[in-house]
Each structure stands twice: as C-alpha cells, then as structure tokens.
Design a protein around this motif. Structure first.
Motif, PDB file in Angstrom:
ATOM      1  N   VAL A   1       0.840  -1.187   0.000  1.00 47.93           N
ATOM      2  CA  VAL A   1       0.000   0.000   0.000  1.00 47.93           C
ATOM      3  C   VAL A   1       0.879   1.241   0.000  1.00 47.93           C
ATOM      4  N   ASP A   2       0.475   2.242  -0.746  1.00 45.88           N
ATOM      5  CA  ASP A   2       1.241   3.479  -0.858  1.00 45.88           C
ATOM      6  C   ASP A   2       0.994   4.371   0.345  1.00 45.88           C
ATOM      7  N   VAL A   3       2.053   4.991   0.856  1.00 46.31           N
ATOM      8  CA  VAL A   3       1.948   5.812   2.062  1.00 46.31           C
ATOM      9  C   VAL A   3       0.946   6.950   1.914  1.00 46.31           C
ATOM     10  N   GLY A   4       0.739   7.426   0.696  1.00 46.24           N
ATOM     11  CA  GLY A   4      -0.179   8.540   0.495  1.00 46.24           C
ATOM     12  C   GLY A   4      -1.602   8.143   0.194  1.00 46.24           C
ATOM     13  N   SER A   5      -1.875   6.841   0.172  1.00 47.79           N
ATOM     14  CA  SER A   5      -3.198   6.353  -0.196  1.00 47.79           C
ATOM     15  C   SER A   5      -4.097   6.184   1.023  1.00 47.79           C
ATOM     16  N   ILE A   6      -5.380   6.435   0.827  1.00 53.04           N
ATOM     17  CA  ILE A   6      -6.351   6.201   1.896  1.00 53.04           C
ATOM     18  C   ILE A   6      -6.469   4.708   2.204  1.00 53.04           C
ATOM     19  N   ASP A   7      -5.956   3.869   1.318  1.00 52.28           N
ATOM     20  CA  ASP A   7      -6.011   2.425   1.532  1.00 52.28           C
ATOM     21  C   ASP A   7      -5.248   1.977   2.776  1.00 52.28           C
ATOM     22  N   ILE A   8      -4.318   2.801   3.271  1.00 49.28           N
ATOM     23  CA  ILE A   8      -3.582   2.389   4.474  1.00 49.28           C
ATOM     24  C   ILE A   8      -4.518   2.171   5.651  1.00 49.28           C
ATOM     25  N   PHE A   9      -5.693   2.820   5.616  1.00 54.14           N
ATOM     26  CA  PHE A   9      -6.630   2.701   6.731  1.00 54.14           C
ATOM     27  C   PHE A   9      -7.321   1.338   6.785  1.00 54.14           C
ATOM     28  N   GLN A  10      -7.072   0.495   5.774  1.00 57.98           N
ATOM     29  CA  GLN A  10      -7.613  -0.859   5.805  1.00 57.98           C
ATOM     30  C   GLN A  10      -6.740  -1.808   6.628  1.00 57.98           C
ATOM     31  N   TYR A  11      -5.549  -1.333   7.004  1.00 58.46           N
ATOM     32  CA  TYR A  11      -4.568  -2.209   7.624  1.00 58.46           C
ATOM     33  C   TYR A  11      -4.146  -1.667   8.984  1.00 58.46           C
ATOM     34  N   PRO A  12      -4.480  -2.346  10.061  1.00 59.34           N
ATOM     35  CA  PRO A  12      -4.072  -1.863  11.381  1.00 59.34           C
ATOM     36  C   PRO A  12      -2.583  -1.973  11.631  1.00 59.34           C
ATOM     37  N   PHE A  13      -1.873  -2.757  10.795  1.00 58.63           N
ATOM     38  CA  PHE A  13      -0.423  -2.906  10.932  1.00 58.63           C
ATOM     39  C   PHE A  13       0.230  -2.704   9.575  1.00 58.63           C
ATOM     40  N   LEU A  14       1.200  -1.780   9.524  1.00 61.22           N
ATOM     41  CA  LEU A  14       1.996  -1.549   8.323  1.00 61.22           C
ATOM     42  C   LEU A  14       3.460  -1.838   8.640  1.00 61.22           C
ATOM     43  N   HIS A  15       4.149  -2.450   7.681  1.00 56.73           N
ATOM     44  CA  HIS A  15       5.580  -2.754   7.831  1.00 56.73           C
ATOM     45  C   HIS A  15       6.350  -2.022   6.745  1.00 56.73           C
ATOM     46  N   MET A  16       7.427  -1.370   7.146  1.00 58.86           N
ATOM     47  CA  MET A  16       8.229  -0.579   6.215  1.00 58.86           C
ATOM     48  C   MET A  16       9.694  -0.964   6.391  1.00 58.86           C
ATOM     49  N   THR A  17      10.389  -1.170   5.279  1.00 59.04           N
ATOM     50  CA  THR A  17      11.798  -1.537   5.363  1.00 59.04           C
ATOM     51  C   THR A  17      12.551  -0.973   4.171  1.00 59.04           C
ATOM     52  N   GLY A  18      13.849  -1.258   4.102  1.00 61.40           N
ATOM     53  CA  GLY A  18      14.678  -0.785   3.000  1.00 61.40           C
ATOM     54  C   GLY A  18      16.083  -0.474   3.470  1.00 61.40           C
ATOM     55  N   HIS A  19      16.894  -0.009   2.537  1.00 65.88           N
ATOM     56  CA  HIS A  19      18.294   0.298   2.819  1.00 65.88           C
ATOM     57  C   HIS A  19      18.628   1.780   2.685  1.00 65.88           C
ATOM     58  N   GLY A  20      17.841   2.532   1.952  1.00 60.44           N
ATOM     59  CA  GLY A  20      18.291   3.871   1.590  1.00 60.44           C
ATOM     60  C   GLY A  20      17.287   4.971   1.798  1.00 60.44           C
ATOM     61  N   ASN A  21      17.193   5.840   0.803  1.00 63.19           N
ATOM     62  CA  ASN A  21      16.461   7.087   0.923  1.00 63.19           C
ATOM     63  C   ASN A  21      14.957   6.875   1.110  1.00 63.19           C
ATOM     64  N   VAL A  22      14.377   7.718   1.929  1.00 61.60           N
ATOM     65  CA  VAL A  22      12.933   7.760   2.177  1.00 61.60           C
ATOM     66  C   VAL A  22      12.485   9.200   2.021  1.00 61.60           C
ATOM     67  N   PHE A  23      11.367   9.393   1.337  1.00 60.63           N
ATOM     68  CA  PHE A  23      10.825  10.742   1.201  1.00 60.63           C
ATOM     69  C   PHE A  23       9.316  10.706   1.362  1.00 60.63           C
ATOM     70  N   PHE A  24       8.798  11.542   2.272  1.00 58.28           N
ATOM     71  CA  PHE A  24       7.362  11.732   2.444  1.00 58.28           C
ATOM     72  C   PHE A  24       6.994  13.139   1.975  1.00 58.28           C
ATOM     73  N   SER A  25       6.055  13.231   1.065  1.00 51.92           N
ATOM     74  CA  SER A  25       5.522  14.534   0.692  1.00 51.92           C
ATOM     75  C   SER A  25       4.657  15.059   1.826  1.00 51.92           C
ATOM     76  N   ASP A  26       4.199  16.289   1.707  1.00 52.73           N
ATOM     77  CA  ASP A  26       3.305  16.839   2.727  1.00 52.73           C
ATOM     78  C   ASP A  26       2.030  16.018   2.833  1.00 52.73           C
ATOM     79  N   ASP A  27       1.497  15.608   1.683  1.00 49.36           N
ATOM     80  CA  ASP A  27       0.275  14.800   1.691  1.00 49.36           C
ATOM     81  C   ASP A  27       0.526  13.424   2.307  1.00 49.36           C
ATOM     82  N   ASP A  28       1.684  12.827   1.974  1.00 44.53           N
ATOM     83  CA  ASP A  28       2.045  11.538   2.576  1.00 44.53           C
ATOM     84  C   ASP A  28       2.106  11.659   4.096  1.00 44.53           C
ATOM     85  N   SER A  29       2.768  12.725   4.554  1.00 45.36           N
ATOM     86  CA  SER A  29       2.962  12.920   5.992  1.00 45.36           C
ATOM     87  C   SER A  29       1.635  13.103   6.714  1.00 45.36           C
ATOM     88  N   GLU A  30       0.746  13.884   6.120  1.00 42.29           N
ATOM     89  CA  GLU A  30      -0.562  14.107   6.743  1.00 42.29           C
ATOM     90  C   GLU A  30      -1.372  12.817   6.788  1.00 42.29           C
TER      91      GLU A  30
END
Length: 213
Positions: free
Chosen positions: A61-90
């Motif tokens: 699921v994309d961080v900026g999507s309303i679909d995240i509200f379907q999942y009570p648990f989200l897992h995020m991983t990776g090795h490098g750069n992360v960027f949240f837009s203002d909309d993503d952050s909100e």
C-alpha cells in the motif's frame, strides 16, 4: 460524517473484523520492496504459534493512499532514501493517531532518512528509546534484554525507538537489528534456526501488541 470519525470507524472495522497487514511503499528511491518473504513468514509464524488470525496474503500500500486505513499494521523496510511529501505525511499522521501502527525495520542505511522524514509526520514528537520493560518485549515471548541482534553490520547494539500518542506506542523503529532479514526464507541469508527464532519471536511480540493488546 466528520473525517476523523470516518477514519476511526475505518480502522476499528479493520482491527476487529479483518486482521490484515501490509507493506508500506514510499518514495525517495529506497528499496521498500526488500525482504520480500519476510512479512508473510512472520504472519504464518504468528498464526501457527500465538493464535492470531491474520490474512497471509500480503498486500502493498502506498503511504499517500487512503487504503492504508484498511490495515491496522503496516511494515516498512529498505536500505536507503525515504521521502514523504506533505500529503504523505498528513495521511500517515492521521492513520497513526487514529489507531494504526507502523513498524519501520531498518535493513541498514535508513536511519538518517527516516528520522528526517518522521519530523514531517510528527513535528512536535520525538523518537524515544523504548525501555526494556515495555510490554512489546514480553507480549508473547520474553526478551528481558530488549531487541535481539539478528545481523551484524557495524558492531552497534540493536535499538528500538518509538513514537507515542496518548501513552500508546504507534510507531516502532528498529535498527542495528535487522529483524526482517531473520524473518526471510532461511536460504536467503543462511541464518541459523536459533537466530531466525529470535527474529520471529520478537516479530510475534510486535504483532500481538498490535492485534491483542
């Protein structure tokens, strides 16, 4: 219906009726897709060992999507750069303060990017170290020394940092540990069974904290 009421009901329905988890996709070029077998293996371990009933079909699921509200648990991983837009952050902030939970597991290299981007999500909150007495270290399995070390990178001690909202842990950031590598299929990293069990059991603690507590 007010937006915050809608969000609460969306998450409440997800938590009580459809225990589901998802991988969080983010922007910035980091490999959000790393450890592809990890979360599915953890879910199966939890269902088999701590009586959870979590769907084993893992979605992304994309961080900026309303679909995240379907999942009570989200897992995020990776090795490098992360960027949240203002909309993503909100969107992520609303999700977390309305009942959602995010586990960020550093696959090595995320720390400077995650700490910077989380200031966009919570400008007035700080990542704080989670004490070894916190319930997340003993919900299903006892970890009296806190977060286990799964993979060695630079000799530093594993750390579990968190963001709290009204005394509830809403975001867990694990680094210098590499839990997700220990969740992967054994042949991926050739970890011993003892190491994999430590990783899976700590992961089960996180899941139980989210779904049962």
């Amino acid at each position: 219906m007010k937006l915050h009421t809608f969000i609460f009901l969306f998450i409440y329905t997800s938590v009580t009726c459809a225990q589901s988890v998802a991988i969080l996709k983010y922007n910035g070029g980091g490999d959000w897709y790393s450890n592809p077998t990890a979360l599915a293996n953890l879910v199966k371990f939890c269902n088999d060992n701590i009586d959870t009933n979590i769907k084993e079909n893992i979605k992304t699921v994309d961080v900026g999507s309303i679909d995240i509200f379907q999942y009570p648990f989200l897992h995020m991983t990776g090795h490098g750069n992360v960027f949240f837009s203002d909309d993503d952050s909100e969107n992520l902030r609303k999700y977390l303060i309305s009942g959602g939970f995010l586990h960020i597991d550093d696959n090595y290299g995320m720390v400077p990017y995650v700490t910077k981007e989380l200031k966009k999500v919570f400008p007035n909150k700080e990542l704080i170290e989670i004490p070894k007495t916190h319930p997340i270290f003993k919900t299903a399995y006892d970890f009296p020394n806190g977060l286990p070390k799964i993979h060695e990178h630079d000799g530093k001690a594993p750390k579990a940092m968190g963001v709290f909202h009204k005394s509830r842990l809403i975001l867990l950031f694990t680094f210098e540990s590499d839990l997700g590598d220990g969740w992967e299929d054994q042949e991926v990293h050739n970890d011993t069974e003892d190491v994999r069990q430590k990783a899976l059991k700590m992961g089960a603690n996180i899941m139980k904290y989210v779904f049962v507590n």
